[in-house]
Design an enzyme around this catalytic site. Sequence first.
Site, PDB file in Angstrom:
ATOM      1  N   SER A 262      34.937  50.020  41.008  1.00 47.00           N
ATOM      2  CA  SER A 262      33.825  50.062  40.070  1.00 47.00           C
ATOM      3  C   SER A 262      32.490  49.882  40.797  1.00 47.00           C
ATOM      4  CB  SER A 262      34.048  48.994  39.000  1.00 47.00           C
ATOM      5  OG  SER A 262      33.197  49.196  37.901  1.00 47.00           O
TER       6      SER A 262
ATOM      7  N   ASP B 135      39.325  56.466  30.941  1.00 52.04           N
ATOM      8  CA  ASP B 135      38.577  55.295  31.397  1.00 52.04           C
ATOM      9  C   ASP B 135      37.322  55.180  30.538  1.00 52.04           C
ATOM     10  OD1 ASP B 135      37.012  53.401  32.630  1.00 52.04           O
ATOM     11  OD2 ASP B 135      37.303  54.176  34.661  1.00 52.04           O
TER      12      ASP B 135
ATOM     13  N   HIS C  58      40.076  50.893  33.052  1.00 50.96           N
ATOM     14  CA  HIS C  58      39.115  50.925  34.152  1.00 50.96           C
ATOM     15  C   HIS C  58      39.673  50.232  35.391  1.00 50.96           C
ATOM     16  CE1 HIS C  58      35.219  51.347  35.952  1.00 50.96           C
ATOM     17  NE2 HIS C  58      35.028  50.051  36.062  1.00 50.96           N
TER      18      HIS C  58
END
Lengths: 268, 426
Positions: free
Chosen positions: A95, A217, A245
């Site tokens: 991320s 996601d 995610h």
Amino acid sequence: MSIHRRNNIRVTGRSSGRTIVLAHGFGCDQNMWRLVEPALAKDFRVVLFDYVGAGRSDVSAWREERYSSLDGYARDVVEVCEELDLRDAVLVGHSVSAMAGVLAGAAAPERIGSLVMVCPSPYYIDEDGYRGGFSAEDIDELLESLESNYLGWSATMAPVIMGNPDRPELGEELTNSFCATDPDIARVFARTTFLSDSRKDLAGVTVPTLILECEQDAIAPPEVGAYVHSAIPGSELVTLAATGHCPQLSAPEATASAISAFVADLDR
Amino acid sequence: MSPPTGGSDGPGRGVPSTRAAFSALLEDSAEDLYESAPCGYLSTLMDGTVAKVNATLLNWLGLSRDEVVGRMRFSDLLTVGGRLYHETHFAPLLRMQGHLGGIALEMRTAQGSRLPVLITSTVKKTDDGEPLLIRTTVFDATDRRAYEQELLRARRAADEARKQAEADRERLREALAVLQQSLLPATLPDIPGVETAGHYHTASPFQLGGDFYDLFPLDGDDRFAFFLGDVCGKGPQAAALTSLTRYTLRAAALHDPDPVTNLRDLNTALLDRYTGDDPRYCTAVAGVLERAGDTLNVRLASGGHPPALVLRGDGGVEYLSTPGGMLVGALPGAQFVQVRVTLRPGDTLLLYTDGLTEARIGPHRELYGYEALASFAASLAPSGPHRVIDALTELLSGFGDGLDDDTALLAVGLPARTDTGSRDRA
């Protein structure tokens, strides 16, 4: 204060193997990698750490100015690499850490030789001609949720837990303590994560890069994965049959084998 | 004891028995318990797809079963911000822990309004430990959230007030430090052949103290005046009194360098300024240093002040007693007593305020006192002013919270002749 202690660095795996640094994203700490770490550790030397302010890092080293921009997190990555004197390491960033990894790689090219970006998004806010998936109001809502949930964090217990990294049982007195974070720190990390625009940094990536995305996601939708893929010349995009995610938790085997295959290719 | 209504023989006539009521209750089917539970209830696959949901939650959200089951994921039921939170915190934690309780989120209803909820989830696993599905209960937290918002608002207000108070406190500390410094000499004058040292211990950075000292030339390099004292009270009034005292003594000494006269002038000035029901006074030592060959003649007058101490070059220590000296500013016509002392090379004259001698020491918080000070000085003698002040500064800091008063120290001495006392110059 040593960087080792400050960033709660842990090194496992095959010491003769290539070094993989696993950088966690917003919301948790190095625990996020617990399901992929054993598979990677068979072949590689695995470095785990917590950003300052997260997990069992030394919270007293946290400074709002530094961690209000992605550069601060990138500096953590570089300093971890320097502490271990890493050369040509593979940086796996989840991320927001995928973007911090891009900055770290630019700052220390001799130390970071390749990137794995797990569910990256260079910018979360929708704009003309760009779909990040969110509006500024959505981010405010997230900040509200953070305010409403002091997950595992309490002002009275935190000093006890943070001050005793070698006694994890203290943390177990609190539920949800895996990702316990001072709410003030979490707020700054959230703002930095969701309001930073790193799109222009992508074109500067010249090292071998693997982009991992999930089929579904809610945070980094497929358009964003495609954007990152097209913005980084020569990058490889792998879509995992996973939802959410955090494929390192929802599909750890697939995630680990995609990383392993990419790293094996580097040496070919 | 009266027998229960009805009995095991069968239903009572006309009045329903307790047992029958229980039976009716037990017939409340599991299905109905689930569907009409006072909380929302849903089960999802591990990817979040809703597999089962109860009527209560559908009612709250204004959705039909067909719209939800198999079509929506759990996170689709949340606000966008809640979804972000779910993905970054809730889902990972649930994966790691298998259980997560009491998470505050907001759901979005079909009508577009928000429903604040508290969510608790557990992961159901297969026999061999593989995660199978997620069971979630949903509590309507509308009132609770309103209450929490109140608490958060109060907390933020308190945080703001605290930050403001800290900033104010810091500004006050800075202002007080500047004021306190203005009551002391910035540096002591350089007197050829004479060593001088001073120290001011501030008991609290938030309280102006009332101790003072000064040392300044009268004419050329041969005559100097000095004083040291302690005004009554603390805080701004004490600071104002200190200021008046300091400038009165300075002007008086420049006008007529006679210590007793100077203290009388001060006595008059204080009585003149502080009249009626607000008497203000101080204790003070005032003196004049006069060079005579390789010695210093000292004339010293005291008004109610602790006796000065002389550390001799031969290791001896003596108090300069000034019996009968009265408080300055308390009574008209106050009497002050003058003594003379000659300092030879190696001798040091020490002036101090009672913060030093009235410090409390040890577990029984006993007064430090004059005897202890004399012994301490004897252990130092012979010593030059800098060494004496350094040692006393260390002594003061060692008193910790036993020292709750400001303390001023001033020392004047002649360096020992190099052939005998070079250690003083280290």
